[in-house]
Write a protein that holds these residues in place. Structure first.
Motif, PDB file in Angstrom:
ATOM      1  N   THR A   1       0.826  -1.216   0.000  1.00  0.00           N
ATOM      2  CA  THR A   1       0.000   0.000   0.000  1.00  0.00           C
ATOM      3  C   THR A   1       0.855   1.260   0.000  1.00  0.00           C
ATOM      4  N   GLN A   2       1.907   1.266   0.795  1.00  0.00           N
ATOM      5  CA  GLN A   2       2.737   2.463   0.955  1.00  0.00           C
ATOM      6  C   GLN A   2       3.653   2.719  -0.235  1.00  0.00           C
ATOM      7  N   THR A   3       4.172   1.664  -0.845  1.00  0.00           N
ATOM      8  CA  THR A   3       5.212   1.847  -1.864  1.00  0.00           C
ATOM      9  C   THR A   3       4.789   1.424  -3.272  1.00  0.00           C
ATOM     10  N   GLY A   4       3.678   0.718  -3.399  1.00  0.00           N
ATOM     11  CA  GLY A   4       3.281   0.235  -4.716  1.00  0.00           C
ATOM     12  C   GLY A   4       4.185  -0.878  -5.217  1.00  0.00           C
ATOM     13  N   LEU A   5       4.809  -1.624  -4.318  1.00  0.00           N
ATOM     14  CA  LEU A   5       5.691  -2.733  -4.688  1.00  0.00           C
ATOM     15  C   LEU A   5       4.961  -3.695  -5.624  1.00  0.00           C
ATOM     16  N   SER A   6       5.634  -4.097  -6.688  1.00  0.00           N
ATOM     17  CA  SER A   6       5.025  -5.005  -7.659  1.00  0.00           C
ATOM     18  C   SER A   6       4.696  -6.354  -7.037  1.00  0.00           C
ATOM     19  N   THR A   7       3.498  -6.858  -7.307  1.00  0.00           N
ATOM     20  CA  THR A   7       3.095  -8.196  -6.852  1.00  0.00           C
ATOM     21  C   THR A   7       2.897  -9.122  -8.044  1.00  0.00           C
TER      22      THR A   7
END
Length: 312
Positions: free
Chosen positions: A214-220
């Protein structure tokens, strides 16, 4: 357990080496006279060389990293000039992972500043929330001085492998991972089995995954899965944002307080060595967050590293 710091005067109090030459960072002792630490003046023992593969990985991923004890010492030197005095007017807060190999960081900080308020959890995430931060801020006067060291962590072994560490002091012979929680998160994404459902039997891990995304938009996306280094940097950025938000909230109520904020990555190296990469250092006073320049009487591994972790 990886350990590079014990209380001054103990038999395993570790000396670090010359910082002008990365290849001799552990093995040489140009900053030391005989077997005495130049800072605490207690006997020291020298670590064995950490190896070229480790040094190459450390230099590539964390340019400018300091030895753990030097980092704590330099931050203290920096803050004394700003009116922060150990054991006199300063309260220290620590946000580290629960992993036992982060313990040298806690020992180093408490030896320098006194007993710390612990606000970390798995991965070093700051899940103590408003109640936890409020409790910490009530442990010092309204015009008090606060120092925060909030770090996630990662390991690099003698072969230069990221995430790999030996815990020989607990009797384990095989490699283990650090950070284990972040490595598990990384593996979930890569295997396309990421579970973001809240689990009451695994509260911190459930929160860690969802909060970082949520905070960083890290790729999933499993087809473009981040490696452990990228996940670690995302954790670092999340910790930084959370810390600044909570401290800003406190500063709105207490205008005369000063807050020093240090965030980054603790790196566990071979032979029980520990390093600190400073991602961001700030001083907050009267509601204004300003960059804090670290004292530089000891040269870091590289002076060309990024000053802002978002460049990674």
């Amino acid at each position: 357990m990886s350990s590079s710091f014990t209380r001054p005067g103990s038999a395993s109090h570790v000396a670090r080496s010359s910082w002008s030459n990365p290849s001799s960072r552990i093995s040489s002792a140009k900053h030391y006279s005989g077997n005495t630490c130049p800072y605490c003046h207690h006997p020291v023992t020298m670590n064995e060389g950490s190896g070229a593969a480790f040094q190459a990985s450390l230099h590539k991923l964390f340019p400018g990293a300091y030895g753990l004890e030097e980092f704590v010492f330099l931050t203290k030197q920096t803050l004394v000039a700003e009116g922060f005095y150990p054991h006199v007017n300063t309260f220290v807060c620590l946000g580290l992972c629960r992993d036992e190999i982060t313990n040298p960081f806690e020992l180093a900080v408490e030896a320098m500043w006194g007993q710390a308020f612990i606000c970390g959890s798995l991965g070093g995430m700051l899940f103590c929330g408003k109640t936890g931060f409020s409790a910490a801020h009530h442990h010092a006067p309204e015009a008090g001085y606060f120092v925060y060291y909030c770090f996630t962590h990662i390991a690099i072994d003698h072969e230069g492998s990221v995430g790999s560490v030996y815990r020989s002091r607990s009797g384990m012979k095989e490699k283990t991972t650090a950070c284990g929680a972040l490595a598990a998160f990384t593996a979930e994404i890569a295997s396309n089995k990421l579970n973001l459902n809240f689990d009451e039997d695994d509260i911190e891990m459930s929160m860690l995954k969802k909060h970082i995304i949520t905070q960083t938009g890290l790729s999933t996306d499993a087809t473009n899965a981040p490696d452990l280094f990228k996940v670690t940097m995302a954790a670092y950025k999340t910790i930084t944002m959370d810390l600044e938000r909570h401290v800003r909230s406190d500063s709105e109520k207490f205008k005369d307080r000063k807050y020093a904020l240090f965030t980054g990555v603790q790196i566990h190296g071979p032979n029980g060595t520990d390093y600190c990469w400073i991602g961001k250092a700030s001083l907050l006073r009267k509601g204004i967050l300003l960059p804090l320049v670290i004292a530089s009487d000891i040269e870091p591994l590289s002076s060309t590293g990024p000053s802002n972790p978002t460049s990674h």
